[in-house]
Write a protein that holds these residues in place. Structure first.
Motif, PDB file in Angstrom:
ATOM      1  N   VAL A  32      13.255  36.515  38.080  1.00 38.21           N
ATOM      2  CA  VAL A  32      14.294  35.888  37.251  1.00 38.21           C
ATOM      3  C   VAL A  32      14.928  36.921  36.324  1.00 38.21           C
ATOM      4  O   VAL A  32      16.151  36.995  36.182  1.00 38.21           O
ATOM      5  N   GLU A  33      14.047  37.740  35.703  1.00 38.98           N
ATOM      6  CA  GLU A  33      14.554  38.778  34.799  1.00 38.98           C
ATOM      7  C   GLU A  33      15.396  39.804  35.553  1.00 38.98           C
ATOM      8  O   GLU A  33      16.413  40.291  35.040  1.00 38.98           O
ATOM      9  N   ARG A  90      17.119  39.226  38.282  1.00 37.76           N
ATOM     10  CA  ARG A  90      18.408  38.598  38.594  1.00 37.76           C
ATOM     11  C   ARG A  90      19.317  38.581  37.363  1.00 37.76           C
ATOM     12  O   ARG A  90      20.526  38.797  37.463  1.00 37.76           O
ATOM     13  N   LYS A  91      18.704  38.320  36.205  1.00 41.03           N
ATOM     14  CA  LYS A  91      19.491  38.314  34.967  1.00 41.03           C
ATOM     15  C   LYS A  91      20.083  39.695  34.697  1.00 41.03           C
ATOM     16  O   LYS A  91      21.240  39.817  34.289  1.00 41.03           O
ATOM     17  N   ARG A  92      19.257  40.740  34.912  1.00 42.68           N
ATOM     18  CA  ARG A  92      19.749  42.104  34.698  1.00 42.68           C
ATOM     19  C   ARG A  92      20.888  42.430  35.658  1.00 42.68           C
ATOM     20  O   ARG A  92      21.896  43.041  35.266  1.00 42.68           O
ATOM     21  N   GLU A 139      22.859  40.286  37.113  1.00 46.55           N
ATOM     22  CA  GLU A 139      24.035  39.497  36.716  1.00 46.55           C
ATOM     23  C   GLU A 139      24.720  40.116  35.507  1.00 46.55           C
ATOM     24  O   GLU A 139      25.951  40.135  35.414  1.00 46.55           O
ATOM     25  N   GLU A 140      23.900  40.632  34.552  1.00 44.58           N
ATOM     26  CA  GLU A 140      24.459  41.265  33.362  1.00 44.58           C
ATOM     27  C   GLU A 140      25.184  42.556  33.739  1.00 44.58           C
ATOM     28  O   GLU A 140      26.271  42.843  33.204  1.00 44.58           O
TER      29      GLU A 140
END
Length: 500
Positions: free
Chosen positions: A113-114, A116-118, A120-121
């Motif tokens: 999840v982290e 994917r967040k990175r 996406e960011e």
């Protein structure tokens, strides 16, 4: 498979299974929490009931529990065989090892999840507008710093970046990435700013910000488009395209200093004079205190400061005794007046002075700011409505009368701002003086004196580049020609003297 137990009195809900580890030879007898959670009612049915246990393990949840039980048992076996745990004090080692195994899937899921967040960011910051917001936030809170010396951005720079953001977001599509920037896009930004009514000098500042934003994004690896850094070109701005930047002559300065005043006008004049006598910006001279005034070991009086805009350390030799007169007048407790107040009252004072010092009433060519152009448009619209028989009321009527009075006083005809024979905007010299004119006048006066070289003058003003410094020297082409001729004349005299 090892035996797993529930150690709870609750009859419903979920609880963790425990594992019994018993090694008498090692003096080990532990109840270890496996971290495997099961439904209490369901598990109770499997206790001492092999058939029920097999049926449970056939379910999706049961398969997960069985798999985790096998992993936990494997951890216990592995640590015992390799003698990682061999005494009673080693219990925490086993507990931590079991927790890592049981939580491995959850940890991996969280890491995924982290990740994917990175990602996406990273993708989000490749868009121009989002990167700008990230950049502005960083320079505002100090997490992003300037390249040279890792200095934080000063408030003036942050304000300029905020101003740039309004034009950036007004022109740039929200989802556009740096990869899409090309020369056509850059030229379009300049056209957009021109339509917004910005002056050429201000347009150059916005273009410079865009180039620096692209460069910052490239350094952060959010921009891999080399073209985006090279398409931003600042054009040379001619004097006729700028708002008038005047400098007061020595005679005008002397008359201003000697002018009898009182109240706010006197305070503004004196603080403005501090700016002239120190050649500093209003952000510095309007905040002078006794601590800024020092004496060198050789007895030279100086003004010591760190310039607020640039952070440069400057030592200004006091070349005019009027500085000390002002220090004695206020006992170093100089009036605290804001730039806006100085800009307002220095014009009033010079307007009064222009009655006797006629040069202050001379007309100078200038440009209108965007706000001034809008004001003239409003005035013309009001005039048109009145011509058609409409009556104005309240604040609108008051505003119109003020503008009409200004137009009559300045002989502007049907327009708000006066034009000369060629159609250029003209204003009285006293009208275009501001809190910054003091610094410009000081640099020009130093230059005109002929006593100092460029390095001397730059050390006083705090300028770091000759280009910026020379922009402060306000001399007409005729004055410059006369200066050159005078230098040539003196050179000839020296040559003739040597021959004699």
């Amino acid at each position: 498979m090892a035996k797993f137990f529930l150690r709870t009195t609750q009859k419903k809900g979920t609880a963790s299974l425990y594992l019994r580890v018993n090694r008498p030879k090692l003096n080990i007898s532990w109840w270890i929490c496996s971290g495997i959670n099961v439904d209490v009612e369901t598990w109770r049915k499997t206790e001492n009931n092999t058939k029920a246990l097999i049926q449970f393990f056939a379910t999706e949840k049961g398969k997960e529990v069985q798999s985790m039980m096998v992993k936990v048992e494997g951890v216990v076996k592995d640590l015992l065989e390799h003698k990682v745990i061999s005494r009673n004090e080693d219990k925490p080692i086993l507990e931590n090892a079991i927790l890592e195994v049981v939580n491995a899937d959850a940890i991996k899921a969280r890491e995924d999840v982290e990740k994917r967040k990175r990602e996406e960011e990273e993708k989000r910051l490749c868009t121009i507008v989002n990167y700008y917001d990230y950049f502005l936030s960083g320079i505002s809170d100090g997490t992003i710093r300037q390249k040279r010396g890792a200095k934080t951005y000063r408030e003036g720079s942050i304000t300029a970046w905020r101003s740039f953001g309004k034009f950036l977001k007004g022109y740039c599509p929200s989802g556009m990435t740096f990869d899409q920037i090309n020369k056509k896009f850059a030229d379009g930004f300049v056209c957009y700013l021109e339509k917004e009514g910005l002056m050429p000098k201000t347009i150059n500042k916005q273009v410079l910000c865009f180039r620096r934003l692209c460069n910052a994004a490239a350094i952060d690896e959010k921009n891999k488009n080399l073209i985006s850094v090279s398409v931003w070109g600042e054009r040379e701005v001619k004097d006729k395209e700028k708002r008038a930047e005047v400098a007061l002559s020595d005679d005008e300065i002397n008359a201003l200093y000697e002018m009898p005043l009182d109240g706010v006008r006197e305070q503004v004049r004196d603080v403005w004079m501090l700016g002239y006598l120190s050649a500093q910006r209003v952000s510095d001279y309007a905040h002078f205190t006794k601590d800024n005034f020092k004496r060198t070991p050789n007895g030279v009086n100086v003004i010591v400061l760190q310039q607020k805009k640039t952070g440069n350390d400057v030592v200004v030799p006091i070349l005019d005794e009027r500085v000390m007169e002002l220090c004695e007048k206020y006992n170093y407790n100089f009036p605290r007046v804001e730039a806006r107040t100085i800009n307002r009252y220095i014009k009033e004072v010079l307007h009064m002075l222009s009655v006797n010092v006629h040069s202050l009433g001379e007309l100078v060519r200038t440009q209108l700011s965007m706000a001034e152009r809008q004001k003239e448009t409003t005035y013309l619209e009001m005039q048109d409505r009145i011509d058609k028989g409409e009556k104005l009321h309240g604040d609108e009527l008051k505003r119109y009368k003020e503008m009409k009075s200004y137009a009559i006083e300045h002989d502007s005809g049907n327009l708000l701002w006066k034009r000369d024979y060629s159609g250029a905007i003209v204003k009285y010299k006293w009208e275009v003086v501001s809190c910054h004119t003091s610094r410009r006048s000081a640099v020009t006066s130093l230059y005109n004196s002929g006593l100092f070289d460029v390095r001397d003058m730059m050390s006083i003003s705090g300028h770091q580049t000759i280009k910026n410094f020379e922009g402060y020297i306000k001399r007409g082409s005729i004055e410059q020609a006369e200066r050159i001729a005078e230098k040539a004349r003196k050179a000839k005299e020296v040559k003739l003297t040597k021959k004699a």
